[in-house]
Design a protein around this motif. Structure first.
Motif, short mmCIF file in Angstrom:
data_model
loop_
_atom_site.label_atom_id
_atom_site.label_comp_id
_atom_site.label_asym_id
_atom_site.label_seq_id
_atom_site.Cartn_x
_atom_site.Cartn_y
_atom_site.Cartn_z
N ASN A 298 0.79 -1.31 0.12
CA ASN A 298 0.18 -0.01 0.04
C ASN A 298 0.89 1.20 0.11
O ASN A 298 0.63 2.03 0.66
N GLY A 299 2.10 1.22 -0.57
CA GLY A 299 2.72 2.18 -0.68
C GLY A 299 3.74 2.93 0.13
O GLY A 299 3.78 2.03 1.28
N THR A 300 4.33 4.17 0.17
CA THR A 300 5.55 4.36 0.91
C THR A 300 4.98 4.67 2.23
O THR A 300 5.51 4.84 3.44
N GLY A 301 3.61 5.35 2.35
CA GLY A 301 3.22 5.68 3.49
C GLY A 301 2.93 4.76 4.57
O GLY A 301 3.47 4.62 5.72
N GLN A 302 2.59 3.46 4.04
CA GLN A 302 2.36 2.30 5.05
C GLN A 302 3.73 1.95 5.20
O GLN A 302 3.96 1.51 6.67
N ALA A 303 4.62 1.59 4.36
CA ALA A 303 6.07 1.20 4.58
C ALA A 303 6.72 2.04 5.54
O ALA A 303 7.29 1.35 6.59
N SER A 304 6.91 3.21 5.44
CA SER A 304 7.49 4.10 6.35
C SER A 304 6.84 4.12 7.73
O SER A 304 7.42 4.24 9.01
N ARG A 305 5.47 4.15 7.77
CA ARG A 305 4.89 3.80 9.24
C ARG A 305 5.32 2.90 9.90
O ARG A 305 5.51 2.74 11.15
N GLN A 306 5.37 1.63 9.30
CA GLN A 306 5.82 0.38 9.55
C GLN A 306 7.53 0.41 10.45
O GLN A 306 7.64 -0.03 11.33
N LEU A 307 8.12 1.28 9.42
CA LEU A 307 9.47 1.47 9.85
C LEU A 307 9.86 2.11 11.03
O LEU A 307 10.46 1.90 11.99
#
Ligand code: GLA
Length: 736
Positions: A298-307
């Motif tokens: 679901n894009g960079t938004g979700q990826a960076s929130r996870q990180l």
């Protein structure tokens, strides 16, 4: 003896998943998180291949019966998807591991031996895959640590030499991944002093794209080991498959992205092999740094929130804790200060309402006083002219003024004009027969040398022993390594090619000692700006300094780019006099990280001071959201004349939204369209009010209107940015 005999029997029975030879069928290994799976499989020769990287499957066992989905002929020259590619035998691809055996033979083959998965908690698993050379006593353990909910994977490798003599590692990557989707886009980040984290996205084309550093220390000055990979299309914030991550290594790194002849992507990341052949004596093993990445469909938004969530919970020192707001004297005084000037600044800090005063560079050196950056570095004694009563007096004075006291050090470095250089030339990294080359008039100390490690530990230990109430350390690192050469390695008949690696190991070991003795004291990781900022060092530091560039418009972009990888609680953002923006704009931008000030607070106008005092109170009321909330990048400064960033609390009852107009063209720009919010609860009702209103002005936002989360996340909200309102801070509260 199998690995099983070293473990309790029960664990073994549960977790030892497969041992080669017992299974006629291929062994399939799944590295899974909540939404994602990485699958590897053995062939009839026990070689291990990556066969899938994508959404988590319901039934991994299907893969055992499935003929290869990707039409690659692994028997010919193009063998690309090795899970950890050896050099010198059957593969012609860029290797993950290249070495010379004790007998001088340069060939390596790696075959699957066993693997096991242990669960640290319901959320955290560790899989270790053992590979071995069938001819030599050389084993490789591939580690995959996963955080389920965060979809974060940490990969590293341990290479063990069980041969009778030395093995020389030429290239020893941390991870070797393979992706078979179509079309790959890479965002990498270059930089230079004051221009850190400049992104560029490119469509990867055939051949190898390399991101690397050879700078030694301050390794991220010109580029970073951070990356965003997007599959099928350029990366988007709220849709698309992306992998976003970093090689967590504080020195020379090398990330190779190779589009192979099948148009698939090979990715090999690790320590840069440049001038770094590493000799492993018998019985020893080498642990590589970690590649850490977060995967999202679901894009960079979700990826960076996870990180970010992973970093706060599991990685950064005190990542879920609190931080100190501060007043720093660097830009207020530079090197020109004395006790009366500093004690006046303590009062300014207290009057502003911050928690701490941070004394920067220039407090030390007597034979060679540190009155500018040409002298004194290395001589960590208080300068008796500037500070006749020592640090202890300052700590006490600060306390009396009602603020804590922190201090700047740069313990890995030395000016040639210093007593340290005169006494310990052999501690300095330099080529004895060549002219010295300086970066910022200084040289780097040789942290591969245990005596230097003791010296560096002693600087911090000495400060804390003498001043137990010292509240904060800013640890700087301003030079790169020119003329790499270690007198200590030479004296001990160790290869010079160990220097870059042993320097970092030495640094980590000093930091470990510091943290064993002083587990909690907050420390800022600085490197002339953003020359450092990696997830290995952040195990020991609470925060980092992203750039000396504090011009607030530039900062909007810079903090935006860092936010892909780091939570705001780790980013030190100071209000300075850089640029032409009014104080409100500067404070609002710095409030999007860990807030600090580096201004002559005593010279602020009455209204500016009043504004700052109120803004600090406001910051204290919402800092929990910025530090621990979930971040949503709402409107990109790259796509709009403005930027919007939101932080939402866990139960979605409260949010804070920062909006800035960065391109202020007469009558042309503003928020002509609403900003679409994200992360709220569609069912909840909210009121919106404006914070940080400059004295004598009023808000145009009607705080009496009640909106549903549904409306705000579909129709949006207009913060009314325009030439007269270039920065708007909104607080959103649930109405019950
Ligand atoms: C570096 C840091 C600055 C300041 C100076 C002091 O440039 O990034 O914040 O501490 O060193 O010399």
């Amino acid at each position: 003896m199998t690995a099983c005999q070293y473990k309790p029997l029960l664990l073994c029975a549960i977790f030892l998943t497969a041992i080669t030879g017992l299974f006629a069928q291929p062994v399939t290994i799944a590295i899974e998180t909540r939404d994602h799976a990485l699958l590897m499989q053995t062939d009839k020769d026990d070689h291990l291949w990556t066969i899938y990287f994508g959404k988590r499957l319901n039934n991994v066992a299907e893969y055992i019966a499935t003929p290869s989905l990707d039409h690659m002929s692994i028997s010919d020259a193009g063998t690309y998807n090795g899970a950890y590619t050896p050099a010198g035998t059957w593969s012609f691809s860029e290797p993950a591991l290249q070495l010379t055996h004790a007998d001088g033979n340069p060939s390596l083959d790696l075959k699957y031996i066993s693997h096991q998965t242990t669960k640290e908690t319901d959320e955290i698993s560790l899989t270790v895959i053992k590979l071995q050379d069938p001819v030599y006593a050389l084993t490789v353990d591939l580690y995959y640590k996963t955080w389920n909910k965060e979809n974060v994977i940490e990969q590293w490798t341990e290479i063990s030499n069980n041969e009778k003599g030395n093995v020389v590692l030429q290239k020893y990557a941390s991870a070797n991944l393979y992706f078979t989707k179509k079309d790959f886009y890479l965002t990498s980040f270059q930089g230079e002093y004051l221009k850190e984290m400049q992104p560029q996205e490119e469509h990867l084309t055939q051949g190898i794209k390399t991101i690397e550093s050879k700078l030694g220390t301050r390794a991220m000055l010109l580029g970073t080991p951070n990356f965003i990979l997007s599959f099928g299309a350029p990366a988007k914030e709220n849709s698309g498959n992306v992998v976003l991550g970093q090689l967590a290594w504080s020195s020379n790194y090398k990330l190779d992205f190779e589009i192979d002849s099948y148009k698939n992507l090979r990715f090999i990341a690790g320590i840069n092999p440049y001038a770094s052949a590493y000799t492993l004596s018998p019985g020893k093993h080498f642990k590589t740094p970690s590649l850490i990445y977060s995967v999202s469909a679901n894009g960079t938004g979700q990826a960076s929130r996870q990180l970010q969530s992973w970093a706060r919970k599991y990685r950064v020192l005190d990542g879920e804790g609190s931080r100190l707001t501060l007043l720093n004297n660097w830009e207020a005084t530079y090197f020109d200060f004395d006790e009366p000037k500093l004690t006046a600044l303590f009062r300014d800090a207290s009057n502003l309402g911050v928690d701490m005063f941070l004394l920067d560079d220039g407090w030390f050196g007597n034979k060679y006083p540190r009155n500018d950056d040409h002298a004194g570095l290395g001589d960590w004694q208080e300068n008796v002219k500037k500070l006749p009563h020592g640090i202890g007096y300052l700590v006490k004075q600060a306390k009396e003024a009602g603020v804590k006291f922190g201090i700047w050090i740069e313990p890995e470095m030395v000016n040639p004009k210093s007593e340290l250089y005169e006494k310990h030339l052999d501690w300095v990294i330099r080529q004895p027969a060549r002219p010295e080359k300086y970066y910022r008039n200084q040289l780097v100390l040789d942290l591969s040398n245990p005596e230097v490690q003791d010296f560096v530990f002693g600087i911090v230990d000495g400060l804390f022993t003498k001043n137990p109430e010292l509240a904060f350390i800013k640890w700087d690192c301003n030079a790169v390594i020119y003329n790499a050469y270690s007198a200590w390695l030479n004296k001990n008949k160790l290869p010079q090619t160990h220097l870059y690696v042993d320097y970092v190991k030495g640094l980590y070991s000093v930091l470990q000692r510091i943290r064993t003795k002083y587990p909690k004291v907050p420390m800022m990781l600085c490197s002339g700006g953003g020359g450092r900022g990696d997830y290995e060092l952040l195990k020991y530091f609470t925060e980092f300094w992203p750039s000396d560039d504090t011009e607030p418009v530039e900062r909007i972009f810079l903090q935006w780019n860092y936010s892909y990888f780091f939570p705001s609680i780790t980013m030190d953002c100071h209000v300075t006099d850089w640029g032409k923006q009014p104080i409100k704009f500067r404070v609002d931008v710095a409030s999007m990280g860990k807030l600090g000030f580096d201004i002559v607070a005593g010279k602020l106008s009455k209204d500016d001071l009043l504004f700052c005092q109120q803004a600090i109170k406001n910051y204290n009321s919402f800092k929990d959201l910025v530090w621990h909330g979930t971040q949503y990048r709402l409107a990109s400064p790259y796509e709009n004349p403005f930027a919007s960033m939101a932080y939402v609390n866990e139960d979605k009852s409260r949010a804070i939204v920062f909006n800035y107009l960065h391109s202020n063209r007469f009558m042309h720009t503003g928020t002509e369209r609403p900003v679409i919010l994200n992360g709220l609860d569609a069912e909840k009702k909210y009121r919106i009010r404006e914070l940080n209103i400059y004295p004598g002005t009023s808000s145009v936002i009607d705080s009496s209107i009640v909106y549903t989360g549904d409306f705000l996340m579909k129709a949006g909200f207009n913060p009314d940015l325009n030439g007269n309102r270039t920065s708007v801070l909104l607080e959103i509260n649930e109405v019950k």
